[in-house]
Design a protein around this motif. Sequence first.
Motif, PDB file in Angstrom:
ATOM      1  N   ARG A 300       0.843  -1.201   0.000  1.00  0.00           N
ATOM      2  CA  ARG A 300       0.000   0.000   0.000  1.00  0.00           C
ATOM      3  C   ARG A 300       0.876   1.250   0.000  1.00  0.00           C
ATOM      4  NH1 ARG A 300      -1.235   4.108   2.459  1.00  0.00           N
ATOM      5  NH2 ARG A 300       0.205   3.594   4.162  1.00  0.00           N
ATOM      6  N   GLN A 301       1.915   1.258   0.821  1.00  0.00           N
ATOM      7  CA  GLN A 301       2.807   2.413   0.873  1.00  0.00           C
ATOM      8  C   GLN A 301       3.519   2.621  -0.458  1.00  0.00           C
ATOM      9  OE1 GLN A 301       5.349   2.669   4.379  1.00  0.00           O
ATOM     10  NE2 GLN A 301       3.826   1.603   5.631  1.00  0.00           N
ATOM     11  N   ILE A 302       3.959   1.539  -1.094  1.00  0.00           N
ATOM     12  CA  ILE A 302       4.633   1.651  -2.387  1.00  0.00           C
ATOM     13  C   ILE A 302       3.689   2.202  -3.448  1.00  0.00           C
ATOM     14  CG2 ILE A 302       5.642   0.292  -4.269  1.00  0.00           C
ATOM     15  CD1 ILE A 302       6.812  -1.557  -2.066  1.00  0.00           C
ATOM     16  N   ARG A 303       2.446   1.744  -3.433  1.00  0.00           N
ATOM     17  CA  ARG A 303       1.480   2.133  -4.462  1.00  0.00           C
ATOM     18  C   ARG A 303       0.840   3.500  -4.212  1.00  0.00           C
ATOM     19  NH1 ARG A 303      -0.973  -1.727  -7.849  1.00  0.00           N
ATOM     20  NH2 ARG A 303      -2.128   0.090  -8.591  1.00  0.00           N
ATOM     21  N   HIS A 304       0.602   3.845  -2.954  1.00  0.00           N
ATOM     22  CA  HIS A 304      -0.252   4.994  -2.673  1.00  0.00           C
ATOM     23  C   HIS A 304       0.429   6.163  -1.971  1.00  0.00           C
ATOM     24  CE1 HIS A 304      -3.866   2.888  -3.959  1.00  0.00           C
ATOM     25  NE2 HIS A 304      -3.507   1.846  -3.221  1.00  0.00           N
ATOM     26  N   ASP A 305       1.472   5.920  -1.194  1.00  0.00           N
ATOM     27  CA  ASP A 305       2.083   7.006  -0.428  1.00  0.00           C
ATOM     28  C   ASP A 305       3.087   7.774  -1.274  1.00  0.00           C
ATOM     29  OD1 ASP A 305       0.548   6.196   1.632  1.00  0.00           O
ATOM     30  OD2 ASP A 305       2.190   5.558   2.946  1.00  0.00           O
ATOM     31  N   GLU A 306       3.282   9.033  -0.915  1.00  0.00           N
ATOM     32  CA  GLU A 306       4.212   9.880  -1.670  1.00  0.00           C
ATOM     33  C   GLU A 306       5.641   9.739  -1.183  1.00  0.00           C
ATOM     34  OE1 GLU A 306       2.787  13.869  -1.526  1.00  0.00           O
ATOM     35  OE2 GLU A 306       0.937  13.434  -2.613  1.00  0.00           O
ATOM     36  N   SER A 307       5.851   9.133  -0.035  1.00  0.00           N
ATOM     37  CA  SER A 307       7.194   8.953   0.505  1.00  0.00           C
ATOM     38  C   SER A 307       8.011   8.046  -0.400  1.00  0.00           C
ATOM     39  CB  SER A 307       7.132   8.353   1.904  1.00  0.00           C
ATOM     40  OG  SER A 307       8.418   7.988   2.357  1.00  0.00           O
ATOM     41  N   ASP A 308       9.317   8.273  -0.413  1.00  0.00           N
ATOM     42  CA  ASP A 308      10.213   7.444  -1.215  1.00  0.00           C
ATOM     43  C   ASP A 308      10.638   6.178  -0.495  1.00  0.00           C
ATOM     44  OD1 ASP A 308      10.181   9.205  -3.335  1.00  0.00           O
ATOM     45  OD2 ASP A 308      11.894  10.360  -2.586  1.00  0.00           O
ATOM     46  N   ALA A 309      10.205   6.007   0.757  1.00  0.00           N
ATOM     47  CA  ALA A 309      10.645   4.850   1.534  1.00  0.00           C
ATOM     48  C   ALA A 309       9.492   4.261   2.331  1.00  0.00           C
ATOM     49  CB  ALA A 309      11.774   5.244   2.485  1.00  0.00           C
ATOM     50  N   VAL A 310       9.492   2.952   2.447  1.00  0.00           N
ATOM     51  CA  VAL A 310       8.499   2.252   3.255  1.00  0.00           C
ATOM     52  C   VAL A 310       8.842   2.439   4.725  1.00  0.00           C
ATOM     53  CG1 VAL A 310       7.612  -0.036   3.845  1.00  0.00           C
ATOM     54  CG2 VAL A 310       8.014   0.580   1.458  1.00  0.00           C
ATOM     55  N   GLY A 311       7.813   2.539   5.572  1.00  0.00           N
ATOM     56  CA  GLY A 311       8.032   2.727   7.001  1.00  0.00           C
ATOM     57  C   GLY A 311       8.872   1.624   7.612  1.00  0.00           C
ATOM     58  N   ARG A 312       9.900   2.025   8.349  1.00  0.00           N
ATOM     59  CA  ARG A 312      10.801   1.048   8.951  1.00  0.00           C
ATOM     60  C   ARG A 312      10.098   0.183   9.978  1.00  0.00           C
ATOM     61  NH1 ARG A 312      14.996  -0.980   6.620  1.00  0.00           N
ATOM     62  NH2 ARG A 312      14.627  -2.950   7.654  1.00  0.00           N
ATOM     63  N   ASP A 313       9.085   0.734  10.652  1.00  0.00           N
ATOM     64  CA  ASP A 313       8.404  -0.060  11.683  1.00  0.00           C
ATOM     65  C   ASP A 313       7.739  -1.287  11.077  1.00  0.00           C
ATOM     66  OD1 ASP A 313       6.437   1.549  10.366  1.00  0.00           O
ATOM     67  OD2 ASP A 313       5.050   1.199  12.047  1.00  0.00           O
ATOM     68  N   VAL A 314       7.158  -1.127   9.886  1.00  0.00           N
ATOM     69  CA  VAL A 314       6.507  -2.249   9.224  1.00  0.00           C
ATOM     70  C   VAL A 314       7.541  -3.261   8.744  1.00  0.00           C
ATOM     71  CG1 VAL A 314       5.072  -2.916   7.253  1.00  0.00           C
ATOM     72  CG2 VAL A 314       4.518  -0.860   8.559  1.00  0.00           C
ATOM     73  N   LEU A 315       8.600  -2.788   8.119  1.00  0.00           N
ATOM     74  CA  LEU A 315       9.635  -3.700   7.621  1.00  0.00           C
ATOM     75  C   LEU A 315      10.289  -4.483   8.750  1.00  0.00           C
ATOM     76  CD1 LEU A 315      11.396  -1.483   4.932  1.00  0.00           C
ATOM     77  CD2 LEU A 315      10.030  -3.528   4.514  1.00  0.00           C
ATOM     78  N   ASP A 316      10.548  -3.829   9.866  1.00  0.00           N
ATOM     79  CA  ASP A 316      11.239  -4.490  10.969  1.00  0.00           C
ATOM     80  C   ASP A 316      10.411  -5.595  11.604  1.00  0.00           C
ATOM     81  OD1 ASP A 316      13.533  -3.029  10.662  1.00  0.00           O
ATOM     82  OD2 ASP A 316      13.076  -1.576  12.225  1.00  0.00           O
ATOM     83  N   CYS A 317       9.098  -5.559  11.424  1.00  0.00           N
ATOM     84  CA  CYS A 317       8.234  -6.592  11.998  1.00  0.00           C
ATOM     85  C   CYS A 317       8.024  -7.772  11.053  1.00  0.00           C
ATOM     86  CB  CYS A 317       6.880  -5.986  12.390  1.00  0.00           C
ATOM     87  SG  CYS A 317       6.983  -4.937  13.853  1.00  0.00           S
ATOM     88  N   LEU A 318       8.518  -7.655   9.835  1.00  0.00           N
ATOM     89  CA  LEU A 318       8.418  -8.774   8.903  1.00  0.00           C
ATOM     90  C   LEU A 318       9.368  -9.897   9.293  1.00  0.00           C
ATOM     91  CD1 LEU A 318       8.242  -7.028   5.401  1.00  0.00           C
ATOM     92  CD2 LEU A 318       6.470  -8.454   6.436  1.00  0.00           C
ATOM     93  N   HIS A 319       8.965 -11.120   8.994  1.00  0.00           N
ATOM     94  CA  HIS A 319       9.873 -12.260   9.106  1.00  0.00           C
ATOM     95  C   HIS A 319      11.126 -11.945   8.296  1.00  0.00           C
ATOM     96  CE1 HIS A 319      11.513 -16.178   7.813  1.00  0.00           C
ATOM     97  NE2 HIS A 319      11.081 -16.613   8.981  1.00  0.00           N
ATOM     98  N   PRO A 320      12.332 -12.309   8.787  1.00  0.00           N
ATOM     99  CA  PRO A 320      13.575 -11.935   8.090  1.00  0.00           C
ATOM    100  C   PRO A 320      13.592 -12.308   6.609  1.00  0.00           C
ATOM    101  CG  PRO A 320      14.085 -12.816  10.245  1.00  0.00           C
ATOM    102  CD  PRO A 320      12.603 -12.998  10.054  1.00  0.00           C
ATOM    103  N   GLY A 321      13.050 -13.460   6.254  1.00  0.00           N
ATOM    104  CA  GLY A 321      13.029 -13.852   4.848  1.00  0.00           C
ATOM    105  C   GLY A 321      12.127 -12.963   4.017  1.00  0.00           C
TER     106      GLY A 321
END
Length: 340
Positions: A300-321
Motif C-alpha cells: 500500500r505504501q509503495i502504491r499509494h504514499d508519496e514517501s520514497d521509503a516504506v516505514g521502517r516499523d513495518v519492515l522491521d516486523c516482517l519475518h527476516p526472509g
Amino acid sequence: MLTAPTYRTVEGAYLDLLRVACDSPEFNIAARGNDAREVIGVSFRLPNPRQRLPYLAARKANPVFQFAEALWYLAGRRDLEMIGYYAPSMRSSSKDGVTLGGSAYGHTLFNPPAVGDAWSPFERVLELLRTEADSKRGYLPVFSAAELTVADNPDMACLAGLHLFVRDGRLHMVCHMRANDLDCGLLSDVFSFTMIQEYAAIQLGLELGHYTHTIGSAHVNECNVDRVRRVLNEAELRRAPHSFPFPAMSVTTGPDTIRRLLEHEALLRTNTVKYSADEIARLNLDAYWQQAVLLFEVYRQIRHDESDAVGRDVLDCLHPGLRWLCENKWEACAGAEGAK
C-alpha cells in the motif's frame, strides 16, 4: 526406490529445472507463437513444503503477490479486482475484463460445482480423508476437458489437479501440472499449492507431509532466457544460499481467518486505511497471518504514499526472509533504513 528428486527448499528445484531447460532442452517449441525451450515429464519433492520461498536477488520474487494469490485461491475467488492489483499482467488473460477463467484455481476448488450442491470439491475430499483410511481417491481436478472446446480461450488451466494422501498421521500432496513456465510461474504455483496443502492439513488435524510437483511441459520462454542466465550466474557465484526457515501456519487457521484477512487486504488495497506495525499487532489475527497484513501494508505504501521509503516499523516486523525479499524487490524497502 523410485521417487522424485528431493530438495531442501523450492529454490534448489527451481535452479536445477532452469539449468536443464536452458542448457539441455528436449525440444524447442513455438506454441501459440511463443518460442520456448522444453523438457517433458519432470518432477521434484519437498520434504518440508514450508520452505516455499526462493532467495535470489536476480529473481526478485514478490512475496506480496504470492500471499495475495494464495489467499485469493483459498477464498475461492476469480475476480480481477483483487488479483489484478498485485499482478496487472493477469488482466490480459481475462475475456471480460472482470473475471479470470482456468487460472482461478480456487474458484474450482473451494466453491460448490453446481447450484444446489452445498459442498465444494475441497470439502468433499477432506470429508473423504476423514472417513476412509489410506484413501487413494482424494483427488481435486482443476483442468476441465470443456476448456478444450473454447478455441480462443486465453486462460486455460495449467493445473491439472491436486492429489491429497493421508499416511502415518501426515497429509502429503502431489500436484499435477499440465504445463509450467519455469521462470515465471513455477515459484508462485508451488507457494500457493503448498499453502493449500498446509491449510488442508490443519483442517484435518494432521501434520504436514511432503509435497511432490509434477509437470507435463516444463519450459522457459526464449524471451526470458537472459534473465534466467542472470539468476543461474548468481547462484553459481555466491558462497552459500540464504536460509530463512519459515514458521508453521497457525493451527487456528480456517475459513473465518481467510475472511478476516481479506477484509484487511481490501481496506489496504483501496487505500481506505493505513496501518502502523503496532496497529497490525492489535488486529484480530494471529502472528502468522499478521505477516500477510504487514506485506499488504508495505505494498500500500509503495502504491499509494508519496514517501520514497516504506516505514521502517513495518519492515522491521516482517519475518527476516520476507523482509529480505521486499528489500530486494523494491528500492523503497531497501532505502527505508536511510530514510528514517
